[in-house]
Write an enzyme that holds these catalytic residues in place. Sequence first.
Site, PDB file in Angstrom:
ATOM      1  N   ASP A  70       0.831  -1.206   0.000  1.00 46.68           N
ATOM      2  CA  ASP A  70       0.000   0.000   0.000  1.00 46.68           C
ATOM      3  C   ASP A  70       0.868   1.259   0.000  1.00 46.68           C
ATOM      4  OD1 ASP A  70      -1.286  -2.326   0.857  1.00 46.68           O
ATOM      5  OD2 ASP A  70      -2.772  -1.232   2.026  1.00 46.68           O
ATOM      6  N   HIS A  72      -0.733   4.770  -0.254  1.00 47.12           N
ATOM      7  CA  HIS A  72      -1.510   5.785   0.462  1.00 47.12           C
ATOM      8  C   HIS A  72      -0.989   7.216   0.314  1.00 47.12           C
ATOM      9  CE1 HIS A  72      -4.696   3.518   2.247  1.00 47.12           C
ATOM     10  NE2 HIS A  72      -3.875   2.664   2.843  1.00 47.12           N
ATOM     11  N   ASP A 107      -4.562   0.443  -2.716  1.00 48.40           N
ATOM     12  CA  ASP A 107      -4.519   1.522  -1.724  1.00 48.40           C
ATOM     13  C   ASP A 107      -3.457   2.558  -2.080  1.00 48.40           C
ATOM     14  OD1 ASP A 107      -6.628   0.440  -0.380  1.00 48.40           O
ATOM     15  OD2 ASP A 107      -5.577   0.158   1.523  1.00 48.40           O
ATOM     16  N   ASN A 142      -9.214  -1.499  -0.978  1.00 47.54           N
ATOM     17  CA  ASN A 142     -10.498  -1.051  -0.448  1.00 47.54           C
ATOM     18  C   ASN A 142     -10.634   0.475  -0.534  1.00 47.54           C
ATOM     19  OD1 ASN A 142      -8.411  -1.253   1.716  1.00 47.54           O
ATOM     20  ND2 ASN A 142      -9.993  -0.320   3.001  1.00 47.54           N
ATOM     21  N   HIS A 143      -9.519   1.204  -0.511  1.00 49.41           N
ATOM     22  CA  HIS A 143      -9.617   2.660  -0.564  1.00 49.41           C
ATOM     23  C   HIS A 143      -9.942   3.159  -1.970  1.00 49.41           C
ATOM     24  CE1 HIS A 143      -8.480   3.876   3.560  1.00 49.41           C
ATOM     25  NE2 HIS A 143      -8.006   2.634   3.581  1.00 49.41           N
ATOM     26  N   HIS A 242      -5.848  -7.531  -2.764  1.00 52.87           N
ATOM     27  CA  HIS A 242      -5.586  -6.566  -1.701  1.00 52.87           C
ATOM     28  C   HIS A 242      -5.882  -7.138  -0.324  1.00 52.87           C
ATOM     29  CE1 HIS A 242      -4.973  -2.700   0.162  1.00 52.87           C
ATOM     30  NE2 HIS A 242      -6.129  -2.827   0.797  1.00 52.87           N
TER      31      HIS A 242
END
Length: 396
Positions: A70, A72, A107, A142-143, A242
């Site tokens: 991830d 982010h 993500d 999921n993001h 993920h």
Amino acid sequence: MGERGRIEMEPSDLNCRDLPPILSSFVDAFVDFSVSGLFFSKPNPNPNPNPSAPPATRLPAPGRLVSIGDLHGDLPKALQALSLAGLTDPATTRWTGGGTVAVQVGDVLDRGGDELRLVYLLHSLKLQAAAAGGALHTIHGNHEIMNISGDFRYATPAGLDEFHRWAVWYRAGLAMKRLCPGVEPPPDPFKGIPKSFPGVRKEFWEGIRARFAALRPDGPIARRFLAGNQTVLLVGDSVFVHGGLLQNHIQYGLEKINEEVRDWIMGLKGRISPVFVRGRDSVVWLRRFSEGLNCDCRQLEGVLELIPGARRVVMGHTIQDQGINGVCEDRAIRIDVGLSKGCSDGLPEVLEINGGGELRILTSNPLYARRVVEEEKKGLALLVPDTRMKEVEVKA
């Protein structure tokens, strides 16, 4: 031709008849550069002769395969990870991975302020990798699903400001295209989005509007950069997802899950996300094999048995404070090291799988040997035990 070699044109020639394709491409390049500082020579990184066809769910094993967790919204840390993997030149951010195949497990969005610049950079690297005989694949986290659904609870003020700046340039591009009657401008993605959001501070309204416009199903950022992502990807004998996989996901069909998510992002399936990317047991939310040490190895084995040729599942989603690790005799590999400053600001690490199926952790952590010893005392099924330290590469 007039006197002295001048070219004379009739007033009727001074129109947009020959300009639409050139003008439209110029405006798109202008907006791209204004937002990201990057130019794109090709619209689609998919080397498939039919670029409109969905990308493959199953790919052959390459000579070298790497995977990054991830990101982010943290561009500097993402660049460190890409450089650590040997995929980019840190000075130029150009692809240096040659024929390497890389998978980023989702993500990219939320928790940071470099979300769009990361999305653009990954797109650029996909183009460069394909030209060099390699590949970069990004899958949904999921993001990504949350943002396409309009759930911005993890967006930061810096992230909203970045989308606000994108909106300014995107609208400028729309205005430029409307100057020429021959250019068909795209639909206005801001249409139908409220101009105010009660309960939210007013200075964030424009950023929220821009985020809705860019990322909602069939939004310009969602359609262009996210719709081509897979949700589950099998490369050689490694399954990348993920969150994780359960038997009912396999029985439903991995290709079908990928297709349904793609159609939803393209705006063909309404506003509600497909069922297999919603809820705690969905492929982007599941933590059953990535949380703690008590993994249900028997259940994981049952999942892998349903996927012909699959040997392991590689997952992100759940931060591993101890770094990349494996459980169930390395049948479950967890690679989210929380590298973003918006998470735990962890040191970048990269998983490498060579052509013979051997696993290595590429790390910048000089204390890795002590980490291995301490984790072995905990009884953790290590990806790289202390006796195989030669398979851990530490880079300065």
